[in-house]
Design a protein around this motif. Structure first.
Motif, mmCIF file in Angstrom:
data_model
loop_
_atom_site.group_PDB
_atom_site.id
_atom_site.type_symbol
_atom_site.label_atom_id
_atom_site.label_comp_id
_atom_site.label_asym_id
_atom_site.label_seq_id
_atom_site.Cartn_x
_atom_site.Cartn_y
_atom_site.Cartn_z
ATOM 1 N N THR A 1 0.862 -1.192 0.000
ATOM 2 C CA THR A 1 0.000 0.000 0.000
ATOM 3 C C THR A 1 0.896 1.239 0.000
ATOM 4 O OG1 THR A 1 -1.742 -1.117 1.221
ATOM 5 C CG2 THR A 1 -1.791 1.300 1.225
ATOM 6 N N GLN B 1 -4.947 -1.294 -7.569
ATOM 7 C CA GLN B 1 -6.146 -0.550 -7.156
ATOM 8 C C GLN B 1 -5.742 0.881 -6.774
ATOM 9 O OE1 GLN B 1 -8.063 -2.653 -3.926
ATOM 10 N NE2 GLN B 1 -9.149 -3.999 -5.372
ATOM 11 N N LEU B 2 -6.658 1.773 -7.043
ATOM 12 C CA LEU B 2 -6.496 3.164 -6.580
ATOM 13 C C LEU B 2 -7.668 3.482 -5.671
ATOM 14 C CD1 LEU B 2 -5.318 6.036 -6.528
ATOM 15 C CD2 LEU B 2 -6.526 6.487 -8.696
ATOM 16 N N ASN B 3 -7.380 3.809 -4.443
ATOM 17 C CA ASN B 3 -8.418 4.112 -3.439
ATOM 18 C C ASN B 3 -9.463 3.002 -3.367
ATOM 19 O OD1 ASN B 3 -7.165 6.594 -2.906
ATOM 20 N ND2 ASN B 3 -8.327 7.610 -4.539
ATOM 21 N N VAL C 1 0.836 4.736 -11.334
ATOM 22 C CA VAL C 1 -0.519 5.307 -11.285
ATOM 23 C C VAL C 1 -0.409 6.831 -11.401
ATOM 24 C CG1 VAL C 1 -2.629 5.584 -9.935
ATOM 25 C CG2 VAL C 1 -1.364 3.422 -9.851
ATOM 26 N N ARG D 1 2.495 11.444 -9.832
ATOM 27 C CA ARG D 1 2.527 10.094 -10.388
ATOM 28 C C ARG D 1 3.249 9.183 -9.386
ATOM 29 N NH1 ARG D 1 6.314 7.431 -13.603
ATOM 30 N NH2 ARG D 1 5.482 5.905 -15.101
ATOM 31 N N PRO E 1 -4.499 9.979 -1.385
ATOM 32 C CA PRO E 1 -4.841 8.840 -2.240
ATOM 33 C C PRO E 1 -3.913 7.660 -1.964
ATOM 34 C CG PRO E 1 -3.691 10.525 -3.495
ATOM 35 C CD PRO E 1 -3.958 11.104 -2.140
ATOM 36 N N ASN E 2 -4.467 6.450 -2.087
ATOM 37 C CA ASN E 2 -3.624 5.282 -1.857
ATOM 38 C C ASN E 2 -3.691 4.317 -3.030
ATOM 39 O OD1 ASN E 2 -5.548 2.891 -1.138
ATOM 40 N ND2 ASN E 2 -6.343 4.696 -0.010
ATOM 41 N N VAL E 3 -2.532 3.709 -3.298
ATOM 42 C CA VAL E 3 -2.398 2.755 -4.384
ATOM 43 C C VAL E 3 -2.018 1.408 -3.753
ATOM 44 C CG1 VAL E 3 -0.965 2.125 -6.379
ATOM 45 C CG2 VAL E 3 -1.685 4.522 -6.039
ATOM 46 N N LEU F 1 -1.882 10.193 -10.648
ATOM 47 C CA LEU F 1 -2.871 10.754 -9.716
ATOM 48 C C LEU F 1 -3.336 12.155 -10.146
ATOM 49 C CD1 LEU F 1 -1.238 9.659 -6.346
ATOM 50 C CD2 LEU F 1 -3.161 8.596 -7.542
ATOM 51 N N GLY G 1 -4.012 3.744 -14.183
ATOM 52 C CA GLY G 1 -2.897 2.896 -13.808
ATOM 53 C C GLY G 1 -2.459 1.919 -14.871
#
Lengths: 156, 321
Positions: B245, B277-279, B301, B260, B312-314, B303, B292
């Motif tokens: 994460t 996954q993004l968020n 990814v 990015r 935001p989390n990837v 952003l 992504g």
């Protein structure tokens, strides 16, 4: 109401000798115009209105146009009417002892009674800016008499 | 007999203005205009009607030098490095005039004085500082403006290295090219149309201020990992799935652009297809319309613009070989 002749100077121009003293041979009525600029000068912290020659005239300045007349006809004249078209570049500053025209000199009367057609075609009361001509009407001028009329205008 | 008439009685004709119609209401008579006044009189003498005309007075309207500057920004402009302030410069005089334009960053009360990068004239008239606009050095001469015409002027300001949340003022000064001075100052012979030029109520110069508020942002990336082994535990054994994460923390105020996040797939592991996954929302592995992409070598990814406070989390999974 102030009579139109601010300085009515009646000269005894009856008889040959005195008539010679001014403008012998000028048999009509003389008209002579002058213009001055009204400026405010501050002297010792006191603001004074002074009249100066029309140099460095710019928009917004107050002008005083004066027309002097003198009856050199040797006899009285009647129905003396001075007409003055306003230069395009000025607008009348205030009403005075004259009739105004707002239709290019076709008709004259008081400004308060005049109407003009606005840009939208609707009639509205005339304003100082609408005045195109001025007119002074003097029933008569005695032989040898002189005087002057004036109006105040603002450079547009 | 006309020879004996006083000169001023000589009837003049040919007045420049006939005043036959109601004149248009102009903002100001153009410099060089000749004002001409003639009176006529009619009267009756000895039973006959006569007319007489006065001399014609003529004099020139001189050039009034006046200018108005106004800020077009409704609120302080946020700057995270560079900012564009927008001003209007209007020729309120009565002749064509160009104005020297000077931006001053040293306004009293400023917590710091930013750097003026350049000025620009909105040559293409779209109200936006862009490629079509004419660059003007600070202190340069702007375009010739007709009476009542105005131009939009941009001031590009650099606030690099400034602390966050500071408000500074930038002044734009416009001075008539002909000259400035106390109202009434005369510039002989320098007026439009052959006359003089006269400083108007503005003194032939004017200035206005625009405000900038600095906004500085910082990005921190926090990476963590969680292991799930095939046996229901969290041992990093072959076959175990490691979920990485990455949280992008944007601090300060304002936002960062084009953020990015990219990461490599660790050695001895393999990317688990379809895990990006993004968020919490899945992204396809292919380099396509979504933000992504992922492959055996790494993930990335886009952003885009991220405002301060957004985190935001990837996430992506790898399998231990």
């Amino acid at each position: 109401m102030k009579f139109v002749t601010r300085a009515l100077l009646v000269c005894a121009a009856v008889g040959g000798v005195s008539a010679v003293s001014f403008a012998q041979g000028t048999q009509g009525v003389e008209l002579a115009g002058t213009v001055m600029v009204e400026r405010t000068q501050t002297v010792d912290g006191v603001a004074k209105t002074v009249l100066v020659e029309p140099t460095n005239v710019v928009p917004g300045e107050q002008l005083v146009f004066t027309t002097r007349y003198r009856n050199n006809t040797g006899q009285p004249v009647e129905n003396f009417v001075i007409t003055n078209p306003l230069p395009d570049a000025v607008q009348l500053a205030r009403a005075g002892d004259f009739e105004v025209s707002v239709d290019g000199g076709s008709s004259f009367g008081s400004l308060s009674g005049a109407t003009v057609s606005g840009a939208d075609g609707v009639s509205r009361p005339a304003q100082l800016a609408d005045v195109t001509h001025l007119r002074w009407v003097l029933p008569s001028i005695a032989s040898g008499a002189s005087g002057e009329v004036e109006y105040h205008a603002v450079v547009r | 007999m006309s020879l004996l008439r006083p000169v001023w009685v000589a009837a003049a004709s040919g007045a420049f203005f006939a005043a036959a119609t109601v004149p248009a209401h102009a903002e100001g008579v153009r410099a060089g205009t000749i004002i001409s006044n003639t009176a006529t009189a009619s009267y009756e003498s000895g039973g006959a009607g006569r007319t007489v005309q006065s001399n014609t007075l003529e004099f020139r309207v001189d050039e009034l030098l006046d200018v108005a500057v106004a800020s077009q920004d409704g609120a302080p402009v946020a700057s995270s490095g560079q900012a564009t302030l927008t001003f209007s410069v209007t020729n309120t005089g009565n002749g064509p005039e160009a104005f020297v334009l000077t931006a001053d960053p040293a306004v009293a009360g400023n917590p710091f004085n930013p750097t003026i990068v350049t000025l620009a004239v909105d040559s293409n008239g779209n109200g936006i500082y862009d490629e079509g606009d004419q660059i003007l050095a600070n202190g340069g001469l702007g375009p010739l403006l007709d009476p009542d015409a105005s131009v939009t002027v941009f001031v590009i300001v650099d606030t690099e290295n400034a602390p966050d949340g500071q408000t500074v003022q930038i002044a734009l000064l416009a001075e008539a090219q002909t000259g400035t001075g106390t109202p009434g100052t005369v510039f002989a012979g320098q007026g439009e149309g052959g006359g003089d030029a006269v400083a108007g109520a503005s003194g032939a110069d004017d200035q206005a201020q625009g405000a900038i508020v600095t906004s500085v942002s910082a990005v921190a990336l926090l990476k963590s990992a969680a292991v799930a082994d095939p046996f229901g535990g969290s041992e990093p054994v072959p076959g175990a799935i490691v979920t990485f994460t990455i949280v992008a923390q944007v601090s300060g105020s304002g936002s960062v652009a084009n953020l990015r996040v990219a990461d490599e797939i660790p050695a001895s592991t393999s990317y688990r297809a379809g895990s990006l996954q993004l968020n919490g929302a899945p992204l396809t592995d292919a380099a396509d319309a979504d933000a992504g992409q992922a492959s055996a070598s790494g993930i990335a990814v886009q952003l885009g613009t991220v405002a301060a406070g957004e985190n935001p989390n990837v996430t992506f999974d790898v399998i231990i070989d």
